[in-house]
Enzyme design. Structure first.
Site, PDB file in Angstrom:
ATOM      1  NE  ARG A 133      -3.802   2.075   2.433  1.00  0.00           N
ATOM      2  CZ  ARG A 133      -3.743   2.785   3.559  1.00  0.00           C
ATOM      3  NH1 ARG A 133      -3.039   2.352   4.591  1.00  0.00           N
ATOM      4  NH2 ARG A 133      -4.410   3.916   3.662  1.00  0.00           N
ATOM      5  CG  HIS A 137      -1.564   5.103  -0.781  1.00  0.00           C
ATOM      6  ND1 HIS A 137      -2.346   5.633   0.220  1.00  0.00           N
ATOM      7  CD2 HIS A 137      -2.363   4.181  -1.391  1.00  0.00           C
ATOM      8  CE1 HIS A 137      -3.537   5.047   0.215  1.00  0.00           C
ATOM      9  NE2 HIS A 137      -3.560   4.158  -0.745  1.00  0.00           N
ATOM     10  CD1 TRP A 276     -11.701  -5.980  -0.410  1.00  0.00           C
ATOM     11  CD2 TRP A 276      -9.858  -5.637   0.794  1.00  0.00           C
ATOM     12  NE1 TRP A 276     -11.502  -4.616  -0.311  1.00  0.00           N
ATOM     13  CE2 TRP A 276     -10.381  -4.381   0.429  1.00  0.00           C
ATOM     14  CE3 TRP A 276      -8.693  -5.656   1.561  1.00  0.00           C
ATOM     15  CZ2 TRP A 276      -9.795  -3.167   0.780  1.00  0.00           C
ATOM     16  CZ3 TRP A 276      -8.110  -4.457   1.927  1.00  0.00           C
ATOM     17  CH2 TRP A 276      -8.654  -3.231   1.546  1.00  0.00           C
TER      18      TRP A 276
HETATM   19  C1  HEM Z   1      -9.379   0.999  -6.603  1.00  0.00           C
HETATM   20  C2  HEM Z   1      -9.284   1.977  -5.733  1.00  0.00           C
HETATM   21  C3  HEM Z   1      -8.799   1.728  -4.343  1.00  0.00           C
HETATM   22  C4  HEM Z   1      -9.415   2.107  -3.202  1.00  0.00           C
HETATM   23  C5  HEM Z   1     -10.685   2.918  -3.093  1.00  0.00           C
HETATM   24  C6  HEM Z   1      -8.643   1.590  -2.106  1.00  0.00           C
HETATM   25  C7  HEM Z   1      -8.964   1.768  -0.785  1.00  0.00           C
HETATM   26  C8  HEM Z   1      -8.333   1.115   0.264  1.00  0.00           C
HETATM   27  C9  HEM Z   1      -8.713   1.229   1.632  1.00  0.00           C
HETATM   28  C10 HEM Z   1      -9.866   2.072   2.166  1.00  0.00           C
HETATM   29  C11 HEM Z   1      -7.869   0.457   2.341  1.00  0.00           C
HETATM   30  C12 HEM Z   1      -7.872   0.230   3.856  1.00  0.00           C
HETATM   31  C13 HEM Z   1      -6.813   1.069   4.544  1.00  0.00           C
HETATM   32  C14 HEM Z   1      -6.799   0.793   6.028  1.00  0.00           C
HETATM   33  O1  HEM Z   1      -7.829   1.021   6.674  1.00  0.00           O
HETATM   34  O2  HEM Z   1      -5.746   0.356   6.548  1.00  0.00           O
HETATM   35  C15 HEM Z   1      -6.961  -0.158   1.422  1.00  0.00           C
HETATM   36  C16 HEM Z   1      -5.994  -1.067   1.781  1.00  0.00           C
HETATM   37  C17 HEM Z   1      -5.150  -1.644   0.891  1.00  0.00           C
HETATM   38  N1  HEM Z   1      -5.015  -1.323  -0.437  1.00  0.00           N
HETATM   39 FE1  HEM Z   1      -6.313  -0.263  -1.536  1.00  0.00          FE
HETATM   40  N2  HEM Z   1      -7.558   0.926  -2.597  1.00  0.00           N
HETATM   41  C18 HEM Z   1      -7.607   0.996  -3.964  1.00  0.00           C
HETATM   42  C19 HEM Z   1      -6.679   0.495  -4.846  1.00  0.00           C
HETATM   43  C20 HEM Z   1      -5.549  -0.190  -4.461  1.00  0.00           C
HETATM   44  C21 HEM Z   1      -4.463  -0.534  -5.346  1.00  0.00           C
HETATM   45  C22 HEM Z   1      -4.370  -0.104  -6.821  1.00  0.00           C
HETATM   46  C23 HEM Z   1      -3.559  -1.234  -4.612  1.00  0.00           C
HETATM   47  C24 HEM Z   1      -2.244  -1.819  -5.013  1.00  0.00           C
HETATM   48  C25 HEM Z   1      -1.883  -2.039  -6.259  1.00  0.00           C
HETATM   49  C26 HEM Z   1      -4.093  -1.340  -3.269  1.00  0.00           C
HETATM   50  C27 HEM Z   1      -3.518  -2.035  -2.242  1.00  0.00           C
HETATM   51  C28 HEM Z   1      -4.001  -2.078  -0.950  1.00  0.00           C
HETATM   52  C29 HEM Z   1      -3.472  -2.950   0.075  1.00  0.00           C
HETATM   53  C30 HEM Z   1      -2.364  -3.992  -0.083  1.00  0.00           C
HETATM   54  C31 HEM Z   1      -4.198  -2.666   1.237  1.00  0.00           C
HETATM   55  C32 HEM Z   1      -4.062  -3.342   2.610  1.00  0.00           C
HETATM   56  C33 HEM Z   1      -3.188  -2.505   3.511  1.00  0.00           C
HETATM   57  C34 HEM Z   1      -3.065  -3.083   4.896  1.00  0.00           C
HETATM   58  O3  HEM Z   1      -3.401  -4.247   5.116  1.00  0.00           O
HETATM   59  O4  HEM Z   1      -2.595  -2.353   5.779  1.00  0.00           O
HETATM   60  N3  HEM Z   1      -5.278  -0.661  -3.216  1.00  0.00           N
HETATM   61  N4  HEM Z   1      -7.257   0.264   0.164  1.00  0.00           N
END
Ligand code: HEM
Length: 377
Positions: A133, A137, A276
């Site tokens: 992430r 970002h 997820w």
């Molecule tokens: C499509 C639009 C996307 C939205 C709206 C989105 C939104 C989010 C949100 C709300 C979280 C939770 C953050 C938290 O509460 O810790 C998250 C986690 C995460 N996102 Fe996304 N994301 C998007 C796309 C992506 C993309 C493109 C990637 C990587 C290529 C990604 C990788 C991740 C990963 C690995 C986590 C887990 C982080 C953790 O476990 O701490 N996301 N994302």
């Protein structure tokens, strides 16, 4: 798939993912076993105490001051394809230009992989997802019109960008990488963060991600404006606007979203809650299979609007995740990736390479990308 039919197994290094098995670490297994006494057939764990401290401006200025002082004390900086020359001899003298080679990047990779293995007492047993992430970002701020943002710069180190709501929680990932930077000071933060993303994906059994160095760190004045990253509460038009600004099409948006097989949402970060997939530390096409295979209903709670699976109520989907099955142009790719994990791995790798290179004025060519070896290889 009913959650009760699933069994918990220890995550073994480089085990090929299976469809019906939870692939979690031993640490998580232990936690989950305890929880199962309370929540029957549930894989849910308590929230991580995310504990994101607001990035301190003072801290950054102190860091700058320290770097400047180090410069005065005899270090010198040479631009070398994004690499700062800080290699020193055993007696402390600076020894000319250090041109890192593939072996040097492999050493950095190995260091990150070792830390990922050692520091397994975090979240679902791995820093891997939060590292992915961080890399996403720092890259996903790119704006193709103005050619601003992107992985060149690592400006999330500074308070304006580090404090953006979308970046809540990422201090954990930045801090995780600090000892690596200390040990290999010649690598820029922006190369380090993207290399760490590559390492995390590969170490979590994902595809090879060819990578090349060449990013330079930029100062606080280059922080990107808030609002460039996607908002999970929105829908397809928002996804197209945000990812279109970076230069991605529908197919690429879906492929990128497959990263949500990894990790979880934290109430103290985004406000959303839960993982997820049942295997949040393994890269797989589970996100797509679950999107299509489970029945998703609105979660009844006081938090932001999100979906939960009607069967086990342990998994979640954001409104933006559900947009991928509501929209027919997105859905055809969801179906393709759900059926064919080989196609997903290939296209995920390609799109991650593109993501991590957004906005980088490379001196090198695409052929110069290197594939770094995973720790078990
Ligand atoms: C499509 C639009 C996307 C939205 C709206 C989105 C939104 C989010 C949100 C709300 C979280 C939770 C953050 C938290 O509460 O810790 C998250 C986690 C995460 N996102 Fe996304 N994301 C998007 C796309 C992506 C993309 C493109 C990637 C990587 C290529 C990604 C990788 C991740 C990963 C690995 C986590 C887990 C982080 C953790 O476990 O701490 N996301 N994302």
């Amino acid at each position: 798939m009913a959650a009760t039919a699933r069994t918990f197994t220890r995550l073994t290094a480089r085990t090929a993912p299976t469809n019906s098995t939870l692939r979690l670490t031993a640490t998580h297994h232990a936690r989950l076993s305890l929880q199962r006494q309370t929540f029957q057939s549930s894989s849910r764990r308590g929230y991580a105490s995310g504990n994101e401290a607001t990035a301190s401006r003072v801290g950054y200025y102190v860091t700058f001051a320290a770097l400047a002082a180090a410069g005065g004390a005899g270090y010198f900086y040479l631009s070398n394809g994004g690499v700062t020359d800080m290699k020193k001899g055993s007696s402390g003298e600076t020894r000319g230009v250090f041109t890192p080679k593939k072996e040097d990047y492999q050493q950095v990779y190995n260091e990150i992989a070792k830390l990922l293995e050692e520091k397994d007492d975090y979240d679902d047993g791995s820093y891997g997802p939060v590292i992915v992430r961080l890399a996403w970002h720092c890259s996903g701020t790119y704006d193709k019109q103005t050619n601003t943002g992107g992985s060149n710069g690592a400006t999330m180190r500074f308070a304006p960008e580090g404090d953006h709501g979308a970046n809540a929680g990422l201090k954990a990932a930045r801090d995780f990488l600090k000892p690596v930077k200390e040990k290999h000071p010649w690598i820029t933060y922006s190369d380090l963060w993207t290399l760490a993303g590559v390492c995390a994906i590969q170490e979590m059994q994902g595809p090879s991600i060819p990578w090349r160095p060449g990013r330079t760190d930029r100062d606080v004045s280059m922080c990107t404006p808030d609002g460039r990253l996607p908002d999970g509460a929105k829908e397809q038009s928002h996804l197209r606007a945000i990812f279109g600004r970076m230069g991605f099409d529908d197919r690429e948006i879906v492929a990128l979203s497959g990263a949500h097989a990894l990790g979880r949402c934290h109430t103290d970060r985004s406000g959303f809650d839960g993982p997820w997939s049942f295997s949040p530390t393994v890269v797989s096409n589970d996100y797509f299979r679950l999107l299509l295979g489970e029945k998703w209903v609105w979660k009844k709670w006081n938090g932001p609007k999100q979906y939960e699976d009607a069967g086990s109520k342990t998994l979640m989907m954001l409104p933006t995740d559900m947009a991928l099955v509501k929209d027919t142009s997105f859905k055809k790719h969801v179906e393709r990736y759900a059926k064919d994990d080989g196609a997903f791995f290939k296209e995920f790798s390609d799109v991650i390479v593109k993501l991590f290179e957004l906005g980088v004025p490379f001196q090198s060519k695409e052929e110069d990308r290197m594939t770094l070896k995973t720790s078990g290889a």
